[in-house]
Design a protein around this motif. Sequence first.
Motif, mmCIF file in Angstrom:
data_model
loop_
_atom_site.group_PDB
_atom_site.id
_atom_site.type_symbol
_atom_site.label_atom_id
_atom_site.label_comp_id
_atom_site.label_asym_id
_atom_site.label_seq_id
_atom_site.Cartn_x
_atom_site.Cartn_y
_atom_site.Cartn_z
ATOM 1 N N ARG A 96 0.761 -1.221 0.150
ATOM 2 C CA ARG A 96 -0.016 -0.143 0.165
ATOM 3 C C ARG A 96 0.807 1.061 -0.010
ATOM 4 N N ILE A 97 0.597 2.084 -0.954
ATOM 5 C CA ILE A 97 1.823 3.317 -1.095
ATOM 6 C C ILE A 97 0.964 4.532 -1.026
ATOM 7 N N SER A 98 -0.305 4.633 -0.891
ATOM 8 C CA SER A 98 -1.113 5.690 -0.820
ATOM 9 C C SER A 98 -2.590 5.168 -0.270
ATOM 10 N N ASN A 99 -3.571 6.240 -0.073
ATOM 11 C CA ASN A 99 -5.001 5.913 0.358
ATOM 12 C C ASN A 99 -5.505 5.382 -0.999
ATOM 13 N N SER A 100 -5.062 5.531 -2.042
ATOM 14 C CA SER A 100 -5.708 5.049 -3.170
ATOM 15 C C SER A 100 -4.829 4.349 -4.186
ATOM 16 N N GLU A 101 -3.683 3.721 -3.734
ATOM 17 C CA GLU A 101 -3.123 2.671 -4.505
ATOM 18 C C GLU A 101 -2.234 1.750 -3.928
ATOM 19 N N ILE A 102 -2.340 0.568 -4.374
ATOM 20 C CA ILE A 102 -1.482 -0.736 -4.077
ATOM 21 C C ILE A 102 -0.667 -1.033 -5.260
ATOM 22 N N VAL A 103 0.550 -1.406 -5.068
ATOM 23 C CA VAL A 103 1.377 -1.666 -6.169
ATOM 24 C C VAL A 103 2.064 -3.065 -5.859
ATOM 25 N N PHE A 111 13.520 3.138 -7.633
ATOM 26 C CA PHE A 111 12.689 4.288 -6.991
ATOM 27 C C PHE A 111 13.662 5.541 -6.540
ATOM 28 N N GLU A 112 13.210 6.755 -6.576
ATOM 29 C CA GLU A 112 14.032 7.779 -5.827
ATOM 30 C C GLU A 112 13.119 8.648 -4.891
ATOM 31 N N PHE A 113 13.766 9.023 -4.023
ATOM 32 C CA PHE A 113 13.254 10.267 -3.197
ATOM 33 C C PHE A 113 13.153 11.640 -3.684
ATOM 34 N N THR A 114 11.976 12.119 -3.551
ATOM 35 C CA THR A 114 11.600 13.513 -4.227
ATOM 36 C C THR A 114 11.641 14.603 -3.093
ATOM 37 N N PHE A 115 11.552 15.600 -3.303
ATOM 38 C CA PHE A 115 11.601 16.919 -2.448
ATOM 39 C C PHE A 115 10.200 16.627 -1.998
ATOM 40 N N GLY A 116 9.973 17.018 -0.593
ATOM 41 C CA GLY A 116 8.659 16.877 -0.021
ATOM 42 C C GLY A 116 8.398 15.568 0.679
ATOM 43 N N GLY A 117 9.365 14.617 0.756
ATOM 44 C CA GLY A 117 9.095 13.085 1.351
ATOM 45 C C GLY A 117 8.426 12.288 0.669
ATOM 46 N N ARG A 118 8.365 12.346 -0.698
ATOM 47 C CA ARG A 118 7.353 11.438 -1.453
ATOM 48 C C ARG A 118 8.700 10.421 -2.220
ATOM 49 N N SER A 131 4.376 7.551 -4.164
ATOM 50 C CA SER A 131 3.720 7.182 -2.860
ATOM 51 C C SER A 131 3.330 8.452 -2.017
ATOM 52 N N SER A 132 2.548 8.467 -1.161
ATOM 53 C CA SER A 132 2.298 9.494 -0.126
ATOM 54 C C SER A 132 3.144 9.274 1.024
ATOM 55 N N ARG A 133 3.692 10.583 1.570
ATOM 56 C CA ARG A 133 4.417 10.541 2.889
ATOM 57 C C ARG A 133 4.048 9.588 3.902
ATOM 58 N N GLY A 134 2.928 9.485 4.406
ATOM 59 C CA GLY A 134 2.366 8.809 5.357
ATOM 60 C C GLY A 134 2.657 7.104 5.010
ATOM 61 N N TYR A 135 2.931 6.679 4.018
ATOM 62 C CA TYR A 135 3.214 5.034 3.695
ATOM 63 C C TYR A 135 4.748 5.121 3.485
ATOM 64 N N LEU A 136 5.626 6.010 3.635
ATOM 65 C CA LEU A 136 6.782 6.177 3.328
ATOM 66 C C LEU A 136 7.774 5.093 4.442
ATOM 67 N N PRO A 137 7.196 5.101 5.306
ATOM 68 C CA PRO A 137 7.914 4.328 6.618
ATOM 69 C C PRO A 137 7.641 2.663 6.300
ATOM 70 N N LYS A 138 6.466 2.431 5.812
ATOM 71 C CA LYS A 138 6.065 0.876 5.845
ATOM 72 C C LYS A 138 6.989 0.531 4.411
ATOM 73 N N ILE A 139 6.945 1.675 3.321
ATOM 74 C CA ILE A 139 7.638 1.159 2.278
ATOM 75 C C ILE A 139 9.080 0.907 2.478
ATOM 76 N N LYS A 140 9.685 1.581 3.323
ATOM 77 C CA LYS A 140 11.107 1.812 3.551
ATOM 78 C C LYS A 140 11.375 0.576 4.291
ATOM 79 N N GLU A 141 10.356 0.140 5.301
ATOM 80 C CA GLU A 141 10.627 -1.028 6.081
ATOM 81 C C GLU A 141 10.405 -2.503 5.224
ATOM 82 N N TYR A 142 9.677 -2.441 4.253
ATOM 83 C CA TYR A 142 9.681 -3.509 3.137
ATOM 84 C C TYR A 142 11.075 -3.656 2.511
ATOM 85 N N PHE A 143 11.358 -2.656 2.033
ATOM 86 C CA PHE A 143 12.740 -2.664 1.271
ATOM 87 C C PHE A 143 14.324 -2.609 2.059
#
Length: 145
Positions: A96-103, A111-118, A131-143
């Motif tokens: 889950r990478i945002s409220n509206s998307e699963i990949v 992937f690359e980090f962008t300005f603004g924490g996305r 991705s949205s900023r709120g899901y970034l910790p879970k994505i980082k944990e997965y990888f």
Amino acid sequence: MNIQIKIDKNIEEDDMLLTIKEMTPEYSRLISQLQNSSFKLIGMKDNKKYHLEYEDIVEIHSVDKKIYALKENLDNFLLSETLKDLYAKLPNNFLRISNSEIVNADRISSFEFTFGGRLKIFFKSDDFTYSSRGYLPKIKEYFGI
């Protein structure tokens, strides 16, 4: 973690016992996936229903309160489940990478980090999403980053 498997051909029905220190979201998702192991992903396109193989799905997203599965060849299929229900039933390689998307993490090439924490996520199909900023910790944990 210690994993033990006992095969007993004399039992009538499979039985599984998990002994865990505490219930975590990861264990909850794993349990849900085991309970839904017979779940089949069915999508609609052109008034026909199709069985969708998990490995063919690049992303699942919401547009105008409708849920779509996108395959690598850019075919979009309408799904009847909610994102929340799908996420609970899909294999662990779906993120889950945002409220509206699963990949499908298996379809991510980089992937690359962008300005603004996305996070800008590139797929093997040369498509990308954010991705949205709120899901970034879970994505980082997965990888593991």
